[in-house]
Design an enzyme around this catalytic site. Structure first.
Site, mmCIF file in Angstrom:
data_model
loop_
_atom_site.group_PDB
_atom_site.id
_atom_site.type_symbol
_atom_site.label_atom_id
_atom_site.label_comp_id
_atom_site.label_asym_id
_atom_site.label_seq_id
_atom_site.Cartn_x
_atom_site.Cartn_y
_atom_site.Cartn_z
ATOM 1 N N CYS A 1 0.787 -1.260 -0.135
ATOM 2 C CA CYS A 1 -0.182 -0.024 0.130
ATOM 3 C C CYS A 1 0.856 1.107 -0.104
ATOM 4 C CB CYS A 1 -1.107 0.002 1.222
ATOM 5 S SG CYS A 1 -1.654 -1.536 1.666
ATOM 6 N N CYS B 1 1.702 3.695 -3.067
ATOM 7 C CA CYS B 1 0.712 4.569 -3.677
ATOM 8 C C CYS B 1 0.141 5.622 -2.634
ATOM 9 C CB CYS B 1 -0.503 4.009 -4.276
ATOM 10 S SG CYS B 1 -0.095 2.864 -5.753
ATOM 11 N N HIS B 2 -0.112 5.169 -1.168
ATOM 12 C CA HIS B 2 -0.654 6.015 -0.370
ATOM 13 C C HIS B 2 0.353 6.704 0.602
ATOM 14 C CE1 HIS B 2 -4.556 4.471 -1.326
ATOM 15 N NE2 HIS B 2 -4.161 3.267 -1.078
ATOM 16 N N MET C 1 -7.993 1.826 -7.393
ATOM 17 C CA MET C 1 -7.499 0.863 -6.469
ATOM 18 C C MET C 1 -7.784 -0.484 -6.621
ATOM 19 S SD MET C 1 -7.152 0.555 -2.854
ATOM 20 C CE MET C 1 -7.478 -0.907 -1.672
ATOM 21 N N HIS D 1 8.272 12.995 -11.241
ATOM 22 C CA HIS D 1 8.825 11.648 -11.439
ATOM 23 C C HIS D 1 10.275 11.535 -11.832
ATOM 24 C CE1 HIS D 1 8.849 7.281 -10.574
ATOM 25 N NE2 HIS D 1 8.954 7.020 -11.852
ATOM 26 N N HIS E 1 5.775 8.801 -18.919
ATOM 27 C CA HIS E 1 6.674 8.189 -18.073
ATOM 28 C C HIS E 1 7.926 7.992 -19.102
ATOM 29 C CE1 HIS E 1 8.906 5.187 -16.290
ATOM 30 N NE2 HIS E 1 8.293 5.166 -15.181
HETATM 31 FE FE1 DHE Z 1 11.946 3.262 -11.374
HETATM 32 C C1 DHE Z 1 14.167 5.672 -12.685
HETATM 33 C C2 DHE Z 1 11.094 5.547 -9.023
HETATM 34 C C3 DHE Z 1 9.581 1.074 -10.374
HETATM 35 C C4 DHE Z 1 13.162 0.865 -13.511
HETATM 36 N N1 DHE Z 1 12.458 5.158 -11.026
HETATM 37 C C5 DHE Z 1 13.556 5.936 -11.645
HETATM 38 C C6 DHE Z 1 13.577 7.166 -11.142
HETATM 39 C C7 DHE Z 1 12.719 7.249 -10.072
HETATM 40 C C8 DHE Z 1 12.206 6.000 -10.044
HETATM 41 C C9 DHE Z 1 12.407 8.293 -9.092
HETATM 42 C C10 DHE Z 1 14.401 8.403 -11.421
HETATM 43 C C11 DHE Z 1 15.879 8.248 -11.076
HETATM 44 C C12 DHE Z 1 17.059 9.194 -11.343
HETATM 45 O O1 DHE Z 1 16.865 9.588 -12.476
HETATM 46 O O2 DHE Z 1 17.518 9.990 -10.470
HETATM 47 N N2 DHE Z 1 10.504 3.390 -9.771
HETATM 48 C C13 DHE Z 1 10.231 4.463 -9.132
HETATM 49 C C14 DHE Z 1 9.152 4.065 -8.284
HETATM 50 O O3 DHE Z 1 8.679 4.803 -7.356
HETATM 51 C C15 DHE Z 1 8.486 2.890 -8.817
HETATM 52 C C16 DHE Z 1 7.337 3.323 -9.494
HETATM 53 C C17 DHE Z 1 7.855 2.026 -7.766
HETATM 54 C C18 DHE Z 1 8.749 1.357 -6.878
HETATM 55 O O4 DHE Z 1 8.273 1.444 -5.713
HETATM 56 O O5 DHE Z 1 10.193 1.462 -6.857
HETATM 57 C C19 DHE Z 1 9.429 2.445 -9.870
HETATM 58 N N3 DHE Z 1 11.398 1.395 -11.778
HETATM 59 C C20 DHE Z 1 10.523 0.731 -11.291
HETATM 60 C C21 DHE Z 1 10.356 -0.732 -11.651
HETATM 61 O O6 DHE Z 1 9.358 -1.596 -11.430
HETATM 62 C C22 DHE Z 1 11.366 -0.723 -12.721
HETATM 63 C C23 DHE Z 1 10.630 -1.088 -13.953
HETATM 64 C C24 DHE Z 1 12.216 -2.113 -12.750
HETATM 65 C C25 DHE Z 1 13.385 -2.080 -11.519
HETATM 66 O O7 DHE Z 1 14.446 -2.138 -11.880
HETATM 67 O O8 DHE Z 1 12.801 -1.873 -10.465
HETATM 68 C C26 DHE Z 1 12.090 0.490 -12.486
HETATM 69 N N4 DHE Z 1 13.616 3.190 -12.900
HETATM 70 C C27 DHE Z 1 13.679 2.087 -13.350
HETATM 71 C C28 DHE Z 1 14.878 2.476 -14.556
HETATM 72 C C29 DHE Z 1 15.279 3.755 -14.193
HETATM 73 C C30 DHE Z 1 14.129 4.175 -13.209
HETATM 74 C C31 DHE Z 1 15.587 1.236 -15.478
HETATM 75 C C32 DHE Z 1 16.432 4.679 -15.058
HETATM 76 C C33 DHE Z 1 15.813 4.741 -16.259
HETATM 77 C C34 DHE Z 1 16.840 5.614 -17.066
HETATM 78 O O9 DHE Z 1 17.076 5.217 -18.353
HETATM 79 O O10 DHE Z 1 17.574 6.580 -16.459
#
Ligand code: DHE
Length: 545
Positions: free
Chosen positions: A49, A52-53, A90, A329, A371
């Protein structure tokens, strides 16, 4: 279309916080609960949870669940909502079979108690967690192997809590290093020598790529939960500083770039940009290093503010606060590296910051849940330089004009919208030397889409896209096999894709020849477990995308 379950699960991934460290508060005003029930609910809340929350339930992607609201709604209402979900997004945790009726009853009661707060994490805690494994003076003076570090890829092995260093030329796995929990991203230092990896548990590992094999030379935990790390890139400050942003506690920390010694911790708690109400948990999202001033650009998600943190004098820190929109984001630079474009994903807008004049220049409306990752920069045959984002919520691929001098009529406007394979897209990518624009659809519910990639010809954008069956090429057998995050090699003639399977199935990295769009290599070594993000050192240092 409404959000898919995949999309919701993406935003609501498990938190890195260990529930055991929270302050337990079974308060007398909520319905009766045993200690065991409270513990179960705390753990479940962090896992399902909080994403998101929010940890403190003040609301982000999901609605606020503070006790003034939940007590008024009462147990029956909350149970129904958790069981059946809502059209607003939700998930239906009961009818989906994720939770039993008894578990839902516990959660409904838990939500009427004050949230158990994880501890704060200030400088003393960071200092206690900091381990300098190899001091700068004990590190090699020169590179100890024959590989080109600029063509190394740091590959996130998400569920293994590891990073693979893969040589882009030979495709050799040069090292596999244990890093944080559900490790997230890697950013290199300006010289390309060091790679900084951050886990969801807010642990940073600093890897020396000159060592043979590359090794972790310093480690620190900057909070309980985090997503972003970056290093100073302004001329004269190369390799001098690093910064990391935390989700919990909501703060960023500036560290020494050679050792990770923490220098300055700054809280991001404060007022929201629009209604100007206090938010206790504004999480730090993307951070980029400015090329135009000694500054880090820090996205604060829930307050919708972009901070330009000037590191010229860390003891007298000056911060320019730019009001943008909620919830910030990810994002990246335009091709001139003057303008930072970033998604405000709950406002369906792209905020554009001028890093030279330190101001917001546009807040452009786009379609549902942009995104971009870092985005993609193209020289559009019709509209000139543009920056591209895809979206979670629909199949649009949106082009924004980025050339206020040469094409002022297009600047910061949506000049072109292409249709891709579908929603659930996370990343787009191109390279200055390429004629291809790649668009993934990782979270699309249709496996044919989540397991393939769409590719557009930049010189013939109206023609539509071709689909390459990347997961099929990897030939892995069972599992979801999601294709995620295109990333170029240094030369810009190969593009790498992760085929992201579950922990117990086989995953791979698929390398495609950019010119012919043909399969070049499958890296399917059994150590490549749950690969997701891949960061080419040269392209990441130089913001080539
Ligand atoms: Fe990410 C970048 C947050 C889920 C793969 N992700 C980022 C950034 C943030 C973020 C704030 C930017 C960082 C920066 O540039 O300084 N990501 C989050 C979340 O909050 C979220 C939605 C859920 C969570 O709880 O983490 C989340 N992210 C994921 C995944 O499920 C992904 C697809 C697979 C994984 O590895 O966890 C994922 N996020 C990525 C990747 C980047 C990324 C590969 C960098 C992309 C790039 O090319 O710079």
């Amino acid at each position: 279309p409404t959000s898919s379950i995949e999309e919701l699960k993406y935003q609501g991934a498990p938190s890195g916080i260990d529930p055991a460290v929270t302050k337990k508060m079974v308060d007398s005003q909520g319905p009766a609960m045993t200690e065991e029930e409270f513990e179960f609910a705390t753990k479940t809340y962090f896992e399902r949870c909080a994403g998101c929350h929010g940890v403190l339930r003040k609301g982000a992607t999901g609605k606020p669940l503070t006790t003034d609201i939940t007590r008024e709604k009462g147990s029956e209402y909350l149970k129904t909502l958790i069981t059946y979900g809502s059209p607003a997004g939700m998930p239906n945790w009961g009818t989906s079979g994720d939770f039993t009726n008894e578990e839902i009853d516990i959660l409904a009661r838990f939500l009427q108690h004050e949230p158990p707060a994880p501890p704060e994490w200030g400088l003393p805690e960071m200092q206690d967690s900091w381990v300098l494994h190899v001091k700068p003076e004990d590190r090699p003076k020169t590179k100890q192997h024959d590989y080109d570090v600029e063509n190394f890829f740091a590959v996130t092995l998400r569920d293994a809590g590891q990073v693979a260093i893969i040589d882009g030329d030979s495709k050799d796995i040069v090292a596999i290093l244990d890093t944080g929990y559900a490790v997230h991203i890697t950013r290199p230092s300006a010289s390309g020598r060091y790679a900084f990896t951050i886990g969801r548990d807010a642990k940073i590992d600093m890897i020396d790529l000159y060592m043979n094999p590359p090794k972790i030379v310093s480690t620190i935990k900057i909070g309980l939960e985090a997503r972003s790390v970056e290093t100073s890139k302004y001329k004269g400050f190369e390799d001098k500083l690093a910064i990391a942003g935390a989700y919990w506690p909501p703060q960023y920390v500036i560290m020494d770039g050679d050792t990770l010694e923490p220098k300055k911790v700054v809280s991001t708690r404060g007022m929201t940009v629009d209604t100007q109400e206090y938010h206790p948990e504004p999480r730090v999202a993307a951070i980029v290093a400015s090329h135009n001033h000694p500054e880090f650009i820090v996205n604060v998600k829930e307050t919708g503010k972009i901070l330009l943190v000037n590191y010229n004098d860390v003891d007298n820190l000056s911060v320019t606060t730019i009001g943008a929109a909620r919830f910030l984001h990810d994002g990246g630079w335009d091709s001139s590296k003057r303008y930072f474009l970033t998604a405000a994903n709950n406002s369906d807008r792209i905020a554009v910051v001028d890093s030279v004049d330190r101001k917001l220049v546009a807040l452009t409306e786009v379609t549902k849940i942009p995104h971009p990752g870092r985005g993609a920069n193209i020289n559009d045959p019709k509209y000139g330089p543009v920056w591209v984002t895809s979206a979670l919520g629909n199949d649009n691929i949106t082009f924004l004009g980025t050339d206020p001098e040469g094409h002022p009529e297009n600047a910061w406007k949506v000049v072109r919208t292409l249709k891709g394979q579908g929603g659930g897209s996370l990343f787009v990518k191109t390279h200055p030397k390429s004629k291809n624009l790649w668009v993934d659809t990782t979270l699309n519910p249709d496996p044919a889409k989540s397991q393939s990639i769409a590719v557009f010809d930049i010189n013939n954008l109206d023609k539509g896209y071709d689909v390459l069956p990347i997961a099929e090429w990897a030939d892995l057998g069972e599992g979801p096999k999601r294709v995620v995050q295109p990333e170029y090699n240094k030369a810009g003639d190969e593009v790498w894709f992760s085929v992201w399977n579950t922990m117990d199935e086989k995953s791979a990295i698929v390398v495609v020849d950019d010119k012919t769009r043909k399969l070049k290599k499958v890296i399917n070594d059994e150590r490549i477990v749950t690969p997701t993000g891949k960061f080419n050192i040269y392209n990441t240092v130089n913001d080539v995308y």
